[in-house]
Enzyme design. Structure first.
Site, PDB file in Angstrom:
ATOM      1  N   GLU A 163      -9.032  -5.498  13.421  1.00 43.62           N
ATOM      2  CA  GLU A 163      -7.980  -6.109  12.609  1.00 43.62           C
ATOM      3  C   GLU A 163      -8.180  -7.622  12.613  1.00 43.62           C
ATOM      4  O   GLU A 163      -9.001  -8.152  13.356  1.00 43.62           O
ATOM      5  CB  GLU A 163      -6.590  -5.768  13.173  1.00 43.62           C
ATOM      6  CG  GLU A 163      -5.859  -4.696  12.377  1.00 43.62           C
ATOM      7  CD  GLU A 163      -5.659  -5.069  10.889  1.00 43.62           C
ATOM      8  OE1 GLU A 163      -5.598  -6.276  10.567  1.00 43.62           O
ATOM      9  OE2 GLU A 163      -5.557  -4.162  10.049  1.00 43.62           O
ATOM     10  N   GLY A 178     -13.615   1.398   0.388  1.00 41.82           N
ATOM     11  CA  GLY A 178     -12.499   1.754  -0.489  1.00 41.82           C
ATOM     12  C   GLY A 178     -11.761   0.544  -1.016  1.00 41.82           C
ATOM     13  O   GLY A 178     -10.926   0.671  -1.907  1.00 41.82           O
ATOM     14  N   THR A 179     -12.068  -0.634  -0.459  1.00 39.21           N
ATOM     15  CA  THR A 179     -11.393  -1.861  -0.888  1.00 39.21           C
ATOM     16  C   THR A 179     -11.586  -2.062  -2.386  1.00 39.21           C
ATOM     17  O   THR A 179     -12.695  -1.876  -2.897  1.00 39.21           O
ATOM     18  CB  THR A 179     -11.970  -3.058  -0.102  1.00 39.21           C
ATOM     19  OG1 THR A 179     -11.756  -2.812   1.284  1.00 39.21           O
ATOM     20  CG2 THR A 179     -11.316  -4.372  -0.491  1.00 39.21           C
ATOM     21  N   ALA A 226     -16.139   3.592  -3.697  1.00 41.38           N
ATOM     22  CA  ALA A 226     -15.327   4.255  -4.723  1.00 41.38           C
ATOM     23  C   ALA A 226     -13.985   3.541  -4.827  1.00 41.38           C
ATOM     24  O   ALA A 226     -13.387   3.202  -3.808  1.00 41.38           O
ATOM     25  CB  ALA A 226     -15.105   5.725  -4.369  1.00 41.38           C
ATOM     26  N   HIS A 270       1.497   1.311  -9.645  1.00 38.24           N
ATOM     27  CA  HIS A 270       1.350   1.274  -8.194  1.00 38.24           C
ATOM     28  C   HIS A 270       2.563   0.576  -7.562  1.00 38.24           C
ATOM     29  O   HIS A 270       3.293  -0.135  -8.240  1.00 38.24           O
ATOM     30  CB  HIS A 270       0.086   0.498  -7.789  1.00 38.24           C
ATOM     31  CG  HIS A 270      -1.165   1.308  -7.900  1.00 38.24           C
ATOM     32  ND1 HIS A 270      -1.850   1.437  -9.081  1.00 38.24           N
ATOM     33  CD2 HIS A 270      -1.849   2.041  -6.978  1.00 38.24           C
ATOM     34  CE1 HIS A 270      -2.916   2.209  -8.885  1.00 38.24           C
ATOM     35  NE2 HIS A 270      -2.936   2.590  -7.620  1.00 38.24           N
ATOM     36  N   LYS A 316       0.842  -4.025  -4.202  1.00 38.28           N
ATOM     37  CA  LYS A 316      -0.555  -4.053  -4.664  1.00 38.28           C
ATOM     38  C   LYS A 316      -0.881  -5.424  -5.247  1.00 38.28           C
ATOM     39  O   LYS A 316      -0.100  -5.970  -6.034  1.00 38.28           O
ATOM     40  CB  LYS A 316      -0.802  -2.945  -5.695  1.00 38.28           C
ATOM     41  CG  LYS A 316      -2.269  -2.853  -6.092  1.00 38.28           C
ATOM     42  CD  LYS A 316      -2.609  -1.522  -6.724  1.00 38.28           C
ATOM     43  CE  LYS A 316      -4.059  -1.470  -7.148  1.00 38.28           C
ATOM     44  NZ  LYS A 316      -4.981  -1.496  -6.002  1.00 38.28           N
TER      45      LYS A 316
END
Ligand code: NAD
Length: 268
Positions: free
Chosen positions: A37, A100-101, A124, A157, A161
């Protein structure tokens, strides 16, 4: 029993990071190897208790290098600013990287493709099975219906986001454009505001909605004379994205270096 695949998670305390921890813990033949993190947030915390599970004795660290060292594959659902360092680590260590970012620019993709000469990269904008089927379907519909049907992509969303249109909306637009033998950036209209004039033929339009806790809704509309075809996907949990990403991580084992998509993982 097969040797478990050691999976590391960068950004492990985020909304997706936590889902990924739970998914790795629930996956047969997968082992939670490490997690990182940003400095200050959750460093030193046990990754199990972070998600309300039993302690794992794997603690959150601030050093992404340590995550790559401890893992055979690393999953990144962080932020565009964090991805370049992780891409460099994947290339330097030869460890697979599942990305996935979203909100990535051409530079991010070029760096990932460069790293893919030395390791497995799976990128993706959406790791759900349903969306990946929708990507295939959208390409086929665009091809079959032809240019008389106007294509619009609508997405919604949650209020947190930060990028728009969503990576998935852009991927759906790219599939539609591919079905017509075009590149998306030649035909897209990401925003309409004011006196924009009549809709040019061949344009692929986007509309972005934000609010509440919506995990991700996408609809591709093919609007023709006298009829309209709409295909939709609605995510009702983040777990499907995490399941897909962990599936990609398991799939990466033993694959040749290369730049892969979720469609490769699913064999679509
Ligand atoms: P989030 O803000 O809840 O989580 C991101 C986490 O990454 C945070 O905890 C943050 O502290 C951490 N982080 C940022 N920089 C870091 C660094 N340098 N090192 C370590 N950790 C770092 O966001 P989220 O909702 O979990 O989404 C994360 C990303 O995943 C977004 O880009 C989102 O669009 C994308 N996403 C993709 C899919 C998909 O299927 N591809 C699905 C959902 C979300």
């Amino acid at each position: 029993m097969a040797t478990p695949i050691k999976i590391g998670i960068v950004g492990c305390a985020g909304r997706m990071g936590r889902m990924l921890i739970q998914e790795v813990l629930a996956t047969k033949d997968a082992a939670l190897a490490a997690g990182s993190e940003q400095p200050g947030a959750h460093i030193g915390e046990d990754m199990g208790t972070l998600v309300g599970a039993a302690p794992t004795n794997v603690r959150v660290v601030a050093d992404a290098g340590a995550v790559f060292a401890a893992s055979s594959v690393v999953i990144d659902f962080t932020a565009p600013a964090a991805l370049p360092a992780h891409t460099k680590l994947a290339a330097a260590t030869g460890k697979a990287l599942i990305v996935g970012t979203t909100g990535l620019g051409d530079g991010h993709i070029a760096a990932l493709k460069d790293a893919a000469k030395r390791t497995v990269i799976v990128q993706a904008a959406n790791f759900s099975l349903g969306v990946n089927v929708l990507l295939s379907l959208t390409e086929k519909l665009a091809f079959t219906l032809g240019p008389e049907y106007d294509i619009e992509v609508l997405e919604m969303h949650h209020r947190h986001k930060v990028d728009a249109p969503s990576g998935t909306a852009l991927a759906l637009g790219a599939s539609a454009a591919r079905g017509r033998g075009k590149k998306l950036n030649e035909v897209w209209r990401k925003v309409r505001d004011g006196q924009v004039g009549a809709r040019p033929a061949g344009e692929i339009g986007f509309a972005t909605l934000r609010g509440g806790d919506v995990f991700g809704d996408h609809t591709v509309i093919f609007a023709g004379e006298g009829e309209r075809v709409e295909v939709s996907h609605k995510a009702s949990s983040r777990s499907n994205f995490a399941r897909g990403a962990v599936r990609a991580a398991m799939w990466s084992k033993g694959k040749e270096s290369g730049f892969y998509s979720m469609r490769d993982v699913l064999g679509l």
